[in-house]
Enzyme design. Structure first.
Site, mmCIF file in Angstrom:
data_model
loop_
_atom_site.group_PDB
_atom_site.id
_atom_site.type_symbol
_atom_site.label_atom_id
_atom_site.label_comp_id
_atom_site.label_asym_id
_atom_site.label_seq_id
_atom_site.Cartn_x
_atom_site.Cartn_y
_atom_site.Cartn_z
ATOM 1 N N GLU A 125 22.567 -12.920 9.532
ATOM 2 C CA GLU A 125 23.420 -12.164 8.858
ATOM 3 C C GLU A 125 24.182 -11.195 9.433
ATOM 4 O OE1 GLU A 125 23.885 -13.282 5.906
ATOM 5 O OE2 GLU A 125 22.115 -13.907 4.897
ATOM 6 N N HIS A 158 14.986 -8.875 0.353
ATOM 7 C CA HIS A 158 15.006 -9.418 -0.769
ATOM 8 C C HIS A 158 13.931 -8.783 -1.741
ATOM 9 C CE1 HIS A 158 16.190 -13.091 1.993
ATOM 10 N NE2 HIS A 158 17.392 -12.428 1.541
ATOM 11 N N HIS A 188 20.503 -14.456 -4.065
ATOM 12 C CA HIS A 188 20.020 -14.166 -2.752
ATOM 13 C C HIS A 188 19.380 -12.800 -2.660
ATOM 14 C CE1 HIS A 188 21.536 -13.573 1.677
ATOM 15 N NE2 HIS A 188 20.266 -13.407 1.682
ATOM 16 N N HIS A 244 19.775 -5.069 4.965
ATOM 17 C CA HIS A 244 19.575 -6.264 3.788
ATOM 18 C C HIS A 244 18.281 -6.772 3.615
ATOM 19 C CE1 HIS A 244 20.174 -10.079 1.958
ATOM 20 N NE2 HIS A 244 19.716 -10.905 2.855
#
Ligand SMILES: [Zn+2]
Length: 212
Positions: A75, A96, A157, A94
């Site tokens: 990423e 999840h 995502h 980033h």
């Protein structure tokens, strides 16, 4: 080792993401700006809870590795877009986190002003249209939103957050997940009642301290 404090901040952020359950298996990636064209990024395919400072990769503004072994996070293009477009951003996270990612998976945004402290410290959180993770396409999908927001749901995502440093980006990540949990619970109780425009204006005119 150079940039010891920045390396320590990324390692510590990785541990925190792991402890919170925001980065299962090898998910998630974190970066910090060292200078106008130099960034430290977490390596691809490694557990975020077990990183060591010397595993982090130094990359340039195009994502080429300048120092370090292995591959930077897939990423990295998304992180570099944020640094290119936002001179005020010094750290990018980033992850999840499960409840916020559920909103992203359901295509439900978190952009209503529900909780004062989040309105003040995170702002509105747009839902970025789906693009394949780990591709330039994802960076392009983010581009229309990146100038005006510090936190983003990435459809189907996960979540991306920005900050002046990694710590602020991490705090925003924690707040997005908190907002998602509260919003989900409020939906079970009849739905959240967003603040009115006048209440939001009052927040920004000094009605509430951001440190509350
Ligand atoms: Zn991801």
């Amino acid at each position: 080792m150079d940039h010891a404090a920045d390396r320590a901040a990324l390692v510590s952020c990785g541990r925190r993401l792991d402890a919170l359950g925001f980065a299962p298996a090898t998910d998630g990636n974190v970066s910090v700006r060292l200078g106008p064209r130099a960034f430290l990024v977490t390596p691809a395919g490694r557990e975020k809870g077990g990183l060591s400072p010397d595993e982090l990769l130094l990359v340039d503004l195009e994502g080429a590795v300048v120092e370090g072994e292995g591959r930077p996070s897939t990423e990295t293009p998304m992180h570099l877009l944020c640094y290119r477009r936002r001179g005020d951003v010094g750290g990018v996270v980033h992850a999840h986190p499960p409840v916020a990612t559920a909103f992203a998976a359901a295509g439900v945004s978190l952009d209503a002003p529900v909780i004062p402290e989040i309105v003040l410290t995170v702002g509105t959180i747009p839902l970025v249209p789906y693009a394949t993770p780990g591709t330039e396409e994802l960076a392009r999908a983010l581009e229309p939103f990146v100038d005006d927001h510090d936190a983003f749901l990435l459809a189907s995502h996960g979540v991306l957050t920005l900050g002046r440093d990694v710590r602020e980006a991490l705090h925003r990540m924690e707040r997005v997940e908190h907002l998602a949990k509260v919003t989900l619970a409020a939906r079970l109780l009849g739905g959240p009642r967003p603040l009115t425009d006048a209440q939001v204006v009052s927040l920004f005119s000094g009605g509430v301290s951001p440190s509350m």
